[in-house]
Design a protein around this motif. Structure first.
Motif, mmCIF file in Angstrom:
data_model
loop_
_atom_site.group_PDB
_atom_site.id
_atom_site.type_symbol
_atom_site.label_atom_id
_atom_site.label_comp_id
_atom_site.label_asym_id
_atom_site.label_seq_id
_atom_site.Cartn_x
_atom_site.Cartn_y
_atom_site.Cartn_z
ATOM 1 N N TYR A 280 -76.204 -25.431 79.949
ATOM 2 C CA TYR A 280 -77.369 -25.069 79.137
ATOM 3 C C TYR A 280 -77.980 -26.245 78.386
ATOM 4 N N ARG A 281 -77.314 -27.378 78.394
ATOM 5 C CA ARG A 281 -78.024 -28.603 77.978
ATOM 6 C C ARG A 281 -78.939 -29.050 79.113
ATOM 7 N N ARG A 282 -78.456 -28.928 80.352
ATOM 8 C CA ARG A 282 -79.283 -29.277 81.512
ATOM 9 C C ARG A 282 -80.477 -28.330 81.644
ATOM 10 N N TRP A 283 -80.257 -27.024 81.395
ATOM 11 C CA TRP A 283 -81.300 -26.015 81.549
ATOM 12 C C TRP A 283 -81.746 -25.507 80.180
ATOM 13 N N ALA A 284 -82.014 -26.424 79.278
ATOM 14 C CA ALA A 284 -82.397 -26.049 77.910
ATOM 15 C C ALA A 284 -83.617 -25.135 77.879
ATOM 16 N N GLU A 285 -84.539 -25.339 78.822
ATOM 17 C CA GLU A 285 -85.773 -24.542 78.818
ATOM 18 C C GLU A 285 -85.539 -23.104 79.247
ATOM 19 N N VAL A 286 -84.351 -22.807 79.778
ATOM 20 C CA VAL A 286 -84.049 -21.443 80.211
ATOM 21 C C VAL A 286 -83.074 -20.772 79.245
ATOM 22 N N THR A 287 -82.999 -21.255 78.034
ATOM 23 C CA THR A 287 -82.257 -20.552 76.988
ATOM 24 C C THR A 287 -83.209 -19.620 76.243
ATOM 25 N N LEU A 288 -82.646 -18.627 75.591
ATOM 26 C CA LEU A 288 -83.483 -17.632 74.917
ATOM 27 C C LEU A 288 -84.326 -18.237 73.806
ATOM 28 N N ALA A 289 -83.863 -19.353 73.235
ATOM 29 C CA ALA A 289 -84.617 -20.013 72.168
ATOM 30 C C ALA A 289 -85.892 -20.667 72.684
ATOM 31 N N HIS A 290 -85.950 -20.983 73.995
ATOM 32 C CA HIS A 290 -87.067 -21.767 74.523
ATOM 33 C C HIS A 290 -87.927 -21.037 75.543
ATOM 34 N N MET A 291 -87.475 -19.910 76.058
ATOM 35 C CA MET A 291 -88.289 -19.222 77.057
ATOM 36 C C MET A 291 -88.766 -17.872 76.513
ATOM 37 N N ALA B 202 -88.682 -14.312 89.438
ATOM 38 C CA ALA B 202 -89.922 -13.941 90.114
ATOM 39 C C ALA B 202 -90.915 -15.103 90.088
ATOM 40 N N PRO B 203 -91.977 -15.040 90.897
ATOM 41 C CA PRO B 203 -93.009 -16.065 90.829
ATOM 42 C C PRO B 203 -93.518 -16.220 89.390
ATOM 43 N N GLY B 204 -93.592 -17.447 88.930
ATOM 44 C CA GLY B 204 -93.994 -17.715 87.556
ATOM 45 C C GLY B 204 -92.840 -17.786 86.595
ATOM 46 N N GLY B 205 -91.656 -17.364 87.023
ATOM 47 C CA GLY B 205 -90.461 -17.462 86.196
ATOM 48 C C GLY B 205 -89.863 -18.850 86.271
ATOM 49 N N PRO B 206 -88.995 -19.213 85.335
ATOM 50 C CA PRO B 206 -88.438 -20.568 85.313
ATOM 51 C C PRO B 206 -87.512 -20.875 86.479
ATOM 52 N N TRP B 207 -86.915 -19.846 87.084
ATOM 53 C CA TRP B 207 -86.032 -20.043 88.234
ATOM 54 C C TRP B 207 -86.538 -19.220 89.415
ATOM 55 N N ALA B 208 -87.791 -19.373 89.755
ATOM 56 C CA ALA B 208 -88.410 -18.529 90.782
ATOM 57 C C ALA B 208 -87.678 -18.644 92.123
ATOM 58 N N VAL B 209 -87.399 -17.493 92.710
ATOM 59 C CA VAL B 209 -86.786 -17.397 94.047
ATOM 60 C C VAL B 209 -87.847 -16.817 94.972
ATOM 61 N N PRO B 210 -88.432 -17.627 95.849
ATOM 62 C CA PRO B 210 -89.553 -17.138 96.660
ATOM 63 C C PRO B 210 -89.241 -15.870 97.443
ATOM 64 N N TRP B 211 -88.014 -15.727 97.919
ATOM 65 C CA TRP B 211 -87.657 -14.551 98.713
ATOM 66 C C TRP B 211 -87.631 -13.268 97.900
ATOM 67 N N ALA B 212 -87.552 -13.361 96.600
ATOM 68 C CA ALA B 212 -87.379 -12.157 95.780
ATOM 69 C C ALA B 212 -88.465 -11.129 96.061
ATOM 70 N N GLN B 213 -89.702 -11.571 96.167
ATOM 71 C CA GLN B 213 -90.797 -10.635 96.430
ATOM 72 C C GLN B 213 -90.727 -10.066 97.840
#
Length: 201
Positions: A77-88, A27-38
């Motif tokens: 998950y090394r590439r997307w470290a910020e989207v692991t449960l430990a970091h988000m 969603a908007p504000g999420g780390p992988w926001a998909v504009p069409w979702a809304q």
């Protein structure tokens, strides 16, 4: 590409609405926001609201920490470290609020890869109760694709709702919709939300 409608007739009681990964993560504000979702959310809300007991929401649950996961998922998950449960913020895994309020009676299935089929729980859930899956959600070209292919392999009637699917890429969304239409026309029906609502009573 024009929708082909419910080519194989109305939808019956053995139909399940599978809504793929409509989460705060995308969603908007999420780390992988998909504009069409809304944009597609109101249509999904209407379908799920009418058929709460025949709705299943999948949720994509990221790895616990960077480098976790089998094979190439560790690199992912090394590439997307910020989207692991430990970091988000772990609340990003939750469904969008207007969908979350439908649970229960709607159900939730968590998965750790793109496909909801690989961990076995979806097969156990469906058993012989359902023969048709109406699919909404995102992304058209990733998790929806994995959901559709698994359903086809298992012989389900598959209905994709054109105005209730979303992707972060217009180009690949359009390419996948054309693929579904051109290469899977015997196994995938492509219909609008109005056609699904009118055909599933």
């Amino acid at each position: 590409m024009a929708a082909q409608g419910l080519a194989h007739g109305p939808l019956g009681q053995n139909c399940l609405h599978v809504c793929v990964d409509m989460q705060r993560l995308f969603a908007p504000g999420g780390p992988w926001a998909v504009p069409w979702a809304q944009k597609v959310l109101p249509a999904i809300e209407e379908l799920a609201g009418r058929h709460e007991r025949q709705t299943l929401f999948t949720r994509f649950v990221p790895a616990a920490r960077p480098g976790n996961g089998p094979g190439t998922w560790a690199r992912y998950y090394r590439r997307w470290a910020e989207v692991t449960l430990a970091h988000m913020d772990p609340s990003f895994v939750r469904l969008l609020p207007t969908l979350e309020r439908l649970v229960p009676p709607a159900r939730v299935l968590d998965k750790h890869v793109y496909s909801p089929w690989t961990e076995g729980r979806l097969d156990e859930l469906l058993t012989s109760q359902f023969d048709t899956l109406v699919i909404t959600g995102g992304e058209t070209d990733v998790c929806v694709l994995a959901t559709v292919l698994g359903a086809i392999d298992r012989g389900f009637r598959v209905v994709l709702v054109t105005d209730a699917l979303c992707s972060s890429s217009d180009k690949t969304h359009d390419a996948l919709m054309e693929l579904y239409h051109a290469r899977f026309s015997e196994q995938v029906e492509i219909a609008t939300m109005r056609e699904v609502l009118e055909g599933w009573r």
